[in-house]
Design an enzyme around this catalytic site. Structure first.
Site, short mmCIF file in Angstrom:
data_model
loop_
_atom_site.label_atom_id
_atom_site.label_comp_id
_atom_site.label_asym_id
_atom_site.label_seq_id
_atom_site.Cartn_x
_atom_site.Cartn_y
_atom_site.Cartn_z
N GLY A 125 45.45 47.89 37.43
CA GLY A 125 44.58 48.03 38.61
C GLY A 125 43.23 47.35 38.43
O GLY A 125 42.20 47.87 38.84
N VAL B 99 34.57 41.88 34.24
CA VAL B 99 33.80 40.66 34.55
C VAL B 99 34.56 39.89 35.63
O VAL B 99 35.68 40.22 35.96
CB VAL B 99 33.62 39.75 33.32
CG1 VAL B 99 32.54 40.25 32.41
CG2 VAL B 99 34.94 39.58 32.57
N LYS C 93 27.63 31.23 47.72
CA LYS C 93 27.69 30.23 46.66
C LYS C 93 28.05 28.88 47.24
O LYS C 93 29.09 28.74 47.87
CB LYS C 93 28.73 30.69 45.62
CG LYS C 93 29.03 29.64 44.58
CD LYS C 93 29.96 30.17 43.50
CE LYS C 93 30.35 29.05 42.57
NZ LYS C 93 31.31 29.47 41.54
C1 FAD Z 1 34.31 36.37 30.18
C2 FAD Z 1 35.04 36.28 31.47
C3 FAD Z 1 34.38 35.88 32.64
C4 FAD Z 1 35.06 35.78 33.84
N1 FAD Z 1 34.40 35.33 34.95
C5 FAD Z 1 35.11 35.09 36.08
C6 FAD Z 1 34.50 34.56 37.23
O1 FAD Z 1 33.30 34.32 37.27
N2 FAD Z 1 35.28 34.30 38.31
C7 FAD Z 1 36.60 34.58 38.31
O2 FAD Z 1 37.27 34.29 39.31
N3 FAD Z 1 37.19 35.15 37.26
C8 FAD Z 1 36.48 35.39 36.14
N4 FAD Z 1 37.10 35.95 35.07
C9 FAD Z 1 38.48 36.38 35.16
C10 FAD Z 1 38.56 37.73 35.83
O3 FAD Z 1 37.76 38.67 35.16
C11 FAD Z 1 40.00 38.21 35.78
O4 FAD Z 1 40.83 37.18 36.19
C12 FAD Z 1 40.17 39.35 36.74
O5 FAD Z 1 39.25 40.34 36.48
C13 FAD Z 1 41.56 39.89 36.66
O6 FAD Z 1 41.74 40.70 35.58
P1 FAD Z 1 43.11 41.47 35.51
O7 FAD Z 1 43.21 42.36 36.68
O8 FAD Z 1 44.19 40.51 35.27
O9 FAD Z 1 42.99 42.32 34.17
P2 FAD Z 1 42.12 43.66 33.81
O10 FAD Z 1 40.83 43.71 34.55
O11 FAD Z 1 42.06 43.69 32.31
O12 FAD Z 1 43.02 44.85 34.33
C14 FAD Z 1 44.13 45.32 33.61
C15 FAD Z 1 44.61 46.60 34.25
O13 FAD Z 1 45.80 47.02 33.59
C16 FAD Z 1 45.69 48.38 33.26
N5 FAD Z 1 46.51 48.66 32.08
C17 FAD Z 1 46.59 47.94 30.94
N6 FAD Z 1 47.43 48.52 30.07
C18 FAD Z 1 47.91 49.61 30.70
C19 FAD Z 1 48.81 50.65 30.32
N7 FAD Z 1 49.39 50.67 29.11
N8 FAD Z 1 49.06 51.62 31.21
C20 FAD Z 1 48.48 51.64 32.44
N9 FAD Z 1 47.62 50.68 32.84
C21 FAD Z 1 47.34 49.69 31.97
C22 FAD Z 1 44.21 48.61 33.02
O14 FAD Z 1 43.85 49.94 33.12
C23 FAD Z 1 43.64 47.76 34.14
O15 FAD Z 1 43.63 48.50 35.33
C24 FAD Z 1 36.42 36.09 33.87
C25 FAD Z 1 37.07 36.53 32.72
C26 FAD Z 1 36.41 36.63 31.53
C27 FAD Z 1 37.14 37.09 30.31
#
Ligand code: FAD
Length: 497
Positions: A12, A46, A77
Site C-alpha cells: 500500500g 519518498v 513544476k
Molecule cells: C530516494 C528515492 C527518491 C525518490 N524520489 C522520487 C521522486 O521524486 N519522484 C518519483 O516519481 N518517484 C520517486 N521515488 C520512487 C518512489 O518513492 C516509489 O516509486 C514509490 O514510492 C512507490 O513505492 P512502492 O509503492 O513501490 O513501495 P513502498 O512505498 O516501499 O511500499 C511497499 C508496500 O508494501 C507493503 N509490504 C511490504 N512487505 C509486506 C508484507 N510482508 N506484508 C504486507 N505488506 C507488505 C508495505 O507495507 C508498503 O505498504 C524515489 C525513490 C527513492 C528510493
C-alpha cells in the site's frame, strides 16, 4: 471463455494505491479487488516530484486538480534545474513542453545552433516558455484557448507529498469497493506450475486470487522472494546506490521546478512543497561514506531541518520479467531508476495502464505476458539511457566518481543518440519512448554535447530571416513571462493547502 475475478494487490505504497484507485475506477466492480498493507512495515516515504504525464493519471480518475493539490500540499513544476552537472558553476533547465516553434521541416534548435555558432543567439533557455518562466519563479497553467501563444503550450507537472497522495488514493479506492486488509504477509504459496496460489497473513489466513499485483517495494515479496524471477542490474552505468532524504522548513525560494545539484559522488535534490521542502542526497557508497553524504546534505538545507534523515539503499535495475505467470510487479518491486528525472511514479502509472490494456483472462496467454514485458523493457531502458546521459556527458573530472562516469562505456542505444546529435543536432524519438526530442535536446546541450554542424536545410533561410524568427520567439516568450504571476501567488490563489 473463463475470466479472472479476483485481483490481489500486495503493498500500500504509492504503487499499490495508484493501482487500486485506477483499477477500481476503470473496472467499476467487475473484479473483486483487495489490497494488503502493513503499517508495521510502512512505505518507503519518498517520491515527491513528477513529470507532466501524471495529469493523465489524475484525469483518468477524474480528480479535480486544485483539490488534489490542496490535499497533497502540492506545487507546480515546469522542469528540473541541473546545477554543476556539466562543470562546477554550470546550470541549465530541462523544461517540459515545446521549445519555440518549428519552422519548415526543422525544430527551433537547428536555427539556434547556426546563430549560436555565429554568436548571434541568446541562451537556449530564452526559447522555452517553461524555462524562461521557471528562471523567474513565475507560473500559470496553459490556456488551451491560446494555441497561437506560448501560454497555450505551458506544460507542467507537480511536486506533492507522496504519503498524502497515497492516503488520498486510498480513500478514493475504498469508496469504489477496494477491500483493504491490514497485516503482514508471511508466506506465498505457489502451485506446481509456478503460478501464485495464495498469500498467507500473519494471523494464518490464506488469501487466494487469480491475478496478483506485487507492489511490496524493493523486497519484491511475490515476484522475487517467492518466484525468483531474477534482477538485471544497471549499476555499471548508474553507480549511485544509496540515498538520504530529509525535509526542511519552506524557504522564500518557492521555485516552480525541482533542483538537482551534482555533488562529489552523486547529486542532491530540492523539491518545494507548500508546507515544507523535500531534500535528498543520492550517492555512490563506493566513492563517499554515509556520514560524509549526510554532512553534505545537511549543510545545504535552506530551512530548519524538520525530521531525522531517512536512509535508503537501492540497486539500480529491473526485474528480468515484471509480469511472471499470474503476478505483475509494479513500483519498486518491478525495478528502480534513481529519481533524477522524476520518473518512478510515471513508471508505476504506465505499468498500471499497460496491465489494463493487456488484461488477461484465466488462461494467462503467454503472448500477452510477453508483450507486456517487451513494452516494459523498452520503456525502462530508454529512461535508463536518458538518466545515464547526465552522468556521461560531463566535463567534470574533479573526483574519482566523475572520472568514472565520464570514462565509462554506455549502452549502444545511448551511444547512437549522442553520436547522431553530436554530428548535426538530430534526434528522433523512438516509438513510444517516454522522453520526447525536446527533452533530449535540452539535456544534450545542457551537458555540453554541442553539435559539430546543423541541419543543411537551415540554410534555406537567410541569416536575417533566422534572426527575425528567433527574435520573435524570444520577444513573445518574454512578454508572456512578464505577465505571469509568481508561483507563490498562483498557488495561494488557486490551491492553497
Ligand atoms: C530516494 C528515492 C527518491 C525518490 N524520489 C522520487 C521522486 O521524486 N519522484 C518519483 O516519481 N518517484 C520517486 N521515488 C520512487 C518512489 O518513492 C516509489 O516509486 C514509490 O514510492 C512507490 O513505492 P512502492 O509503492 O513501490 O513501495 P513502498 O512505498 O516501499 O511500499 C511497499 C508496500 O508494501 C507493503 N509490504 C511490504 N512487505 C509486506 C508484507 N510482508 N506484508 C504486507 N505488506 C507488505 C508495505 O507495507 C508498503 O505498504 C524515489 C525513490 C527513492 C528510493
Amino acid at each position: 471463455m473463463e475470466q479472472i475475478r479476483r485481483i490481489l494487490i500486495v503493498g500500500g505504497g504509492s504503487a499499490g494505491w495508484m493501482a487500486a484507485a485506477l483499477l477500481a475506477k476503470l473496472f467499476q466492480g467487475l473484479y473483486q479487488i483487495t489490497l494488503i498493507e502493513s503499517e508495521e512495515i510502512g512505505t518507503i516515504g519518498v517520491g515527491e516530484a513528477t513529470i507532466p504525464a501524471i495529469k493523465k493519471y489524475n484525469d483518468l480518475l477524474g480528480l479535480d486538480e486544485n483539490d488534489f493539490l490542496r490535499r497533497t500540499q502540492g506545487t507546480f513544476k515546469l522542469g528540473i534545474q541541473f546545477v554543476d552537472w556539466l562543470r562546477q558553476g554550470s546550470s541549465y533547465i530541462h523544461g517540459f513542453g515545446v521549445i519555440g516553434q518549428d519552422l519548415g521541416w526543422l525544430r527551433c534548435h537547428q536555427y539556434w545552433l547556426k546563430m549560436h555558432g555565429l554568436g548571434r543567439a541568446s541562451d537556449f533557455a530564452a526559447y522555452s516558455i517553461n524555462t524562461a518562466a521557471a528562471l523567474e519563479d513565475k507560473f500559470r497553467r496553459a490556456d488551451p484557448k491560446m494555441a497561437e501563444s506560448p501560454i497555450g503550450h505551458i506544460a507542467n507537472a507537480f511536486h506533492f507529498d507522496a504519503s498524502l497522495y497515497a492516503k488520498f488514493l486510498r480513500g478514493f479506492a475504498e469508496e469504489r469497493g477496494v477491500i483493504r486488509r491490514e497485516g503482514k504477509v508471511v508466506d506465498v504459496a505457489l502451485r506446481t506450475d509456478g503460478f501464485v496460489e495464495s498469500v498467507t497473513m500473519a494471523d494464518g489466513e490464506a488469501l487466494e486470487a487469480d491475478l496478483f499485483v506485487d507492489c511490496s517495494g524493493f523486497r519484491g515479496l511475490l515476484i522475487e522472494q517467492a518466484m525468483a524471477t531474477g534482477y538485471e542490474e544497471w549499476t555499471q552505468w548508474l553507480p549511485c546506490d544509496r540515498a538520504i532524504a530529509v525535509p526542511c522548513a519552506r524557504s522564500a525560494a518557492f521555485t516552480p521546478y525541482t533542483r538537482a545539484t551534482a555533488r562529489s559522488a552523486g547529486w542532491q535534490w530540492r523539491i518545494p512543497l507548500q508546507h515544507r521542502t523535500g531534500n535528498g542526497h543520492v550517492y555512490s557508497s563506493r566513492y563517499v561514506d554515509d556520514a560524509e553524504a549526510e554532512r553534505v546534505l545537511l549543510a545545504d538545507l535552506d530551512g530548519e531541518q524538520l525530521a531525522e534523515p531517512n536512509r535508503i539503499r537501492f540497486v539500480t535495475g529491473k526485474r528480468r520479467r515484471t509480469w511472471n505467470r499470474n503476478c505483475v510487479a509494479i513500483g519498486l518491486a518491478a525495478g528502480f531508476l534513481e529519481p533524477l528525472e522524476s520518473t518512478s511514479l510515471h513508471l508505476i502509472q504506465s505499468a498500471i495502464i499497460r496491465m489494463v490494456r493487456l488484461l488477461p483472462d484465466a488462461r494467462f496467454d503467454p503472448a500477452t505476458i510477453a508483450e507486456f514485458n517487451r513494452q516494459t523493457d523498452f520503456e525502462y531502458e530508454r529512461v535508463r539511457d536518458f538518466i545515464i546521459l547526465h552522468y556521461k556527458a560531463t566535463e567534470r573530472s574533479d573526483t574519482p566518481f566523475w572520472r568514472y562516469c565520464r570514462d565509462m562505456e554506455v549502452p549502444d542505444t545511448l551511444r547512437r543518440k549522442i553520436d547522431l546529435f553530436a554530428a548535426n543536432g538530430r534526434i528522433f524519438r523512438e516509438d513510444e519512448e517516454l522522453f520526447a526530442e525536446e527533452s533530449w535536446i535540452q539535456v544534450l546541450l545542457g551537458q555540453g554535447v554541442i553539435p559539430r554542424g546543423y541541419d543543411p536545410l537551415v540554410d534555406i533561410k537567410s541569416e536575417a530571416q533566422i534572426g527575425q524568427y528567433l527574435g520573435n520567439i524570444e520577444r513573445v516568450i518574454r512578454k508572456c513571462v512578464d505577465l505571469m504571476p509568481t508561483h507563490a501567488d498562483y498557488v495561494a490563489r488557486t490551491c492553497p493547502a
